[in-house]
Design an enzyme around this catalytic site. Sequence first.
Site, PDB file in Angstrom:
ATOM      1  CD  GLN A   1      32.825  30.512  13.671  1.00  0.00           C
ATOM      2  OE1 GLN A   1      32.089  31.037  12.840  1.00  0.00           O
ATOM      3  NE2 GLN A   1      32.409  29.547  14.479  1.00  0.00           N
TER       4      GLN A   1
ATOM      5  CG  ASP B   1      30.180  27.531  21.611  1.00  0.00           C
ATOM      6  OD1 ASP B   1      29.407  28.398  21.149  1.00  0.00           O
ATOM      7  OD2 ASP B   1      31.056  26.969  20.920  1.00  0.00           O
TER       8      ASP B   1
END
Length: 413
Positions: free
Chosen positions: A154, A294
């Site tokens: 990110q 994830d």
Amino acid sequence: MGTVTAPPSKSYTHRAIVMGALTGDEFLLEGALISEDTKATLDAVQVLGAEVSHSEGGTRILCRRLRPASRAIDARNSGTTIRLMTGIAALLPSPTTLTGDSSLVRRPMGPLVDALSQLGARCEFLDAKGRPPLTVTGPMGGSATSVKGSVSSQFVSSLLIACTQKRGPTDIALQGSLTSRPYVDITLDMLRDFGAVVDETAGGFTVLGDQRLSRNSYSVPGDFSSAAFPFVAAAVTGGDVTVRNLDVGSPQGDKAILDILSRFGAKVDRAKGSIRVRGAGLEGVDLDVGDTPDLFPVLAVLGAVASGRTTIRGGRNLREKESDRIATTTAFLKDMGANIVPTDDGCVIEGGAKLHGASVQTEGDHRILMAAAVAGLVSTSEVRIQDEGSYAVSYPGFLEDMLRLGCSLEVRP
């Protein structure tokens, strides 16, 4: 057994909100995921001058230009929100304060702040060094920066988006390996869809500045990260589940769940726009989740049910997510009777043990809640998940979809 529709992608929705606000014109976001995390990003762009409205046709965003923050940006529990918006805040000559909930303020921001500081932004941590809350004052003006890529992709996505808007070109050098590379690929793919010019170099990226992002609308694709939960539910129960609204041509890294399920022994059928998964005899495998962190909690459930050994590695950054996902995942599965041992970057599971009931503490982590619910489907007794509904962060329809597929779930006060 049954069919459900994959929810829209959270990753795409966050990015589309920010890029849509940067077009400087009216923008329509179609099929967005409206969840707790994405609401935080919608609120954030409004703090910086955007007008947002919702209708049957989608979410309309109009931001003629970025304005000084009207108040602090509260990213709540959303790491994507605070990281993308920190880059955007560095474009403004006025200070912007960014904060979040008790979980978010434990998550790292240091590498992104270091990179923005190299470009001339002034950043100040207001509490713990390297963690939110923080105040950012721009504008950025430098032409080169470097960023550590192993903590969070990110940080890189934030720089790529923000640097299209600053003055002059920017060379972004990557320090070390880049974790979760597919999420950066999503950012690059979307920036190009919005007309931006970004070139990949041997050591990073070159981003042209002063770019006007241009697009009238954007339609959000279905999310493989969320679809992984009904898929694994089918695999571990011997069920048969079809999930619609999925594009196997998408750059989403978590579409790897399809190949992983096949490796475990589940039957996976790909058709245009939908995927069918059927349970079969499952055998443990060796997995690297460096690009797909994830998936770790639900893959650990898959490994616990499969026969033989499953090793999951490559997820060192899992310890810096909404919870320490290595610790929370191994704890609830161990409490349910799984033979699972945490490692620095994953876990080792001797599968095949019968899972039994337990009281699961999720630490407010949406992926832990959903993984524990899937594990509960093969438990010999009741599993109680102590959580107030954190699944709404990424998959608001999770309970309804699981009930639609025939699962026995009950929400109790």
